[in-house]
Motif scaffolding. Structure first.
Motif: not given
Length: 635
Positions: A456-474
């Motif tokens: 991990i120390g040698d090769i980890l370049h990106y770590s993304l934690h994803l989360k979907l949250i509520k979007k306002l209606c039009s």
């Protein structure tokens, strides 16, 4: 191949000239088009060509640009940006459900002024204009203004009539008839089709079907965003027939009801293939089925998935297109349904899949990605993660993907993939981008843990934690107190959002990027192992963006409301507190593990007056309580 065979050859060539379409992709598309054209004209009856026959026989001619979208080499946004209003067919396929619902047709768009030109059968209300802008922007555009253009209403009706939509009243009537007579095969076929269509129109991520001996439990539910709601109630016989029919379509054994099964269902929706990953499980009162929706045509672009954060999409695209980025790792983490699989597929799409070999290993394969060699784990026949990883190495891959880390074997395989000098990636369930590294190390065998940290120390370049949250209606309202573009939820809502004020979800990630320098990697590894978040994010060469950073941008742009924004800020604070607790707990365990019990016993035995031995609980209290009067020497 004769150039005249492809009606849009010159347009495709223009995209090549603008470096939007790769030259090797263009030449492959020419060969594909020639093969399809000759096979279909020869009258082939092979079922593999049925989908393409429908494409070539459609009222609008099927061309090279359509093939580019099918291959995942192009998006409609790419085409529109280069060709503008010179490729009218593209506009007819942007947000088709919304266009048919409002009876409008997109004519062109001015990129510089962010203005969309449209025609309509009847004038649009302000709420309908907002709905149209929202639907278009969800496909990767940045529309701010609408401009009406007079066009023939008959043409609008003709274009929209080609898109099949299902109304709530239609399907409710059909379900009522099906409950009354579940044996009618034609009605059963129509019910299956309409349920899948209704789920796609509603942008559901999951369809759930319960078949139970209890008549009150036989329900079809849709998961939209983070909310699951019942849609239809079935009779016991109707639920059984529908369950059996879906099993047949997914190539499952309809007789097996006492153990889990997996399968896939494919259908064509709005001129593109959609895949449903089917899974069944036995319950005490019957069976449960989940159909996970994977829309192959609408989620294959980074700039659609991350359309609110174009610089993040650009960075990830650049990373995937670097050919000298061997021995590097990208980690995608999050909860179930957070978009990990969709983003992983989008990352594969960004790589030059004809100029390199991509091999992915999954159990099961959730989403088909063209020109990626996808291998499926099947332990019943000995196709384990380790066996497939070894087999993949012999196929000379450039990029290796472990689609989901779920046990010690897949965890070790995912890390060893990167240790071989390949660019690699995986998905994992974790609570944050920072803790994902510790999570995968905790899963590997004990004898591999130290090596796992070093990898991990040698090769980890990106770590993304994803989360979907509520979007306002039009239908959202302007927040007069906040000013600017700030919006607030409409408490009354509208039919489009089912009167909730929220419509759909938007990605709100947390990102960690680690540079290439040896020194920064060494220090980053130490901070990750010791759970020192504050030290990690201060390192030169480390770029960390908390979820609060992205949530603030969404709030400022009027995508989410203040309540949703504040909730993400609270979650960020709680995650930091938890990480600090984990850090202190790790310090305690390291101290306890370093205690030599035999030496302590010898020291106590040598004393004339035996002092009371301190308990483990007292040690933990001594370390965890920062307000007591204990000195560092005592600790």
């Amino acid at each position: 191949m004769s150039v005249s065979l492809a009606p849009d050859y010159s347009k495709a060539q223009r995209l090549v000239d603008k470096n939007v379409l790769k030259n090797n992709h263009f030449h492959m598309m020419l060969q594909q088009y020639s093969l399809l054209h000759s096979q279909i004209n020869s009258g082939t009856d092979e079922p593999e060509y049925d989908y393409w026959k429908a494409k070539f026989n459609a009222p609008e001619p099927f061309g090279l640009l359509d093939l580019g979208i099918e291959n995942g080499f192009l998006t409609r946004r790419d085409i529109v940006d280069v060709l503008g209003d010179k490729y009218d067919k593209t506009f007819g396929r942007i947000a088709p459900y919304t266009c048919q619902k409002l009876q409008v047709h997109i004519v062109s768009w001015e990129r510089d002024t962010h203005t969309l030109h449209y025609g309509a059968v009847r004038p649009l209300k302000e709420s309908q204009k907002k709905e149209l802008i929202t639907a278009i922007n969800e496909e990767g555009f940045n529309v701010r203004h609408l401009k009406y253009r007079a066009i023939d209403t008959k043409r609008i009706l003709q274009i929209n009539s080609r898109q099949k939509i299902v109304t709530d009243d239609e399907i409710s009537t059909l379900i009522s008839e099906f409950n009354h007579d579940p044996q009618d095969p034609l009605r059963l076929k129509k019910v299956k089709e309409y349920i899948l269509l209704q789920a796609l129109q509603a942008k559901a991520s999951n369809i759930k079907l319960v078949k139970s001996n209890d008549v009150l439990e036989c329900v079809i539910s849709f998961t939209i965003g983070q909310t699951t709601a019942p849609k239809h109630v079935l009779s016991v016989k109707a639920a059984g027939r529908l369950m059996q029919a879906f099993k047949d379509d997914a190539k499952m054994d309809p007789i097996i009801k006492d153990r889990p099964q997996d399968g896939h269902i494919e259908m064509v929706f709005q001129d593109r293939k959609v895949n449903f990953r089917a899974a069944t499980g036995a319950t005490v009162s019957g069976e449960f089925m989940s159909l996970r929706v994977h829309d192959l045509g609408s989620i294959m672009s980074l700039h659609i998935l991350l359309n609110r954060f174009p610089e993040l999409a650009d960075n990830l695209r650049h990373y995937m297109r670097q050919k000298d980025k061997g021995g590097s790792l990208i980690c995608l983490s999050g909860t179930t349904g957070s978009g990990k699989t969709a983003l992983l597929a989008a990352l594969q799409r960004e790589a030059d899949r004809l100029g390199c070999t991509i091999i992915s290993i999954a159990a099961p394969v959730e989403m088909r990605v063209r020109h990626t060699q996808q291998m499926q784990i099947n332990e019943d026949i000995g196709q384990t993660a380790n066996v497939l990883t070894k087999a993949a190495m012999r196929l000379f891959p450039d990029i290796l993907i472990q689609e989901e880390v779920r046990d010690p074997q897949t965890a070790e395989g995912a890390l060893r993939n990167g240790d071989t000098g390949h660019k690699t990636g995986f998905t994992i369930h974790a609570v944050s981008a920072i803790s994902a590294a510790a999570k995968i190390v905790s899963m590997v065998p004990e004898e591999f843990k130290e090596q796992a940290w070093n990898i991990i120390g040698d090769i980890l370049h990106y770590s993304l934690h994803l989360k979907l949250i509520k979007k306002l209606c039009s239908c959202a309202l302007v927040d007069e107190d906040a000013g600017g573009n700030i919006l607030k939820r409409n408490p009354h809502g509208c039919p489009k959002c089912d009167y909730t004020g929220y419509d759909g979800m938007v990605q709100c990630p947390e990102t960690l990027q680690i540079g290439d320098g040896l020194e920064v990697r060494h220090e980053a590894l130490k901070a990750l192992k010791e759970h020192r978040l504050a030290d990690l994010v201060k390192l030169d060469g480390v770029t960390y963006r908390p979820r609060d950073y992205y949530a603030r941008r969404l709030y400022d742009e009027g995508v989410i409301d203040h309540e949703t924004y504040q909730r993400q800020r609270t979650i960020d604070v709680l995650e930091v507190i938890q990480q600090k607790r984990d850090q202190k707990a790790q310090e305690i365990m390291d101290t306890i593990n370093n205690i030599d019990i035999d030496q302590l016993n010898e020291e106590y035995s040598a004393r004339d007056e035996r002092e009371p031995v301190i308990s483990i609980e007292e040690i933990e209290e001594l370390f965890m309580n920062e307000d007591d009067e204990a000195t560092d020497e005592d600790r």
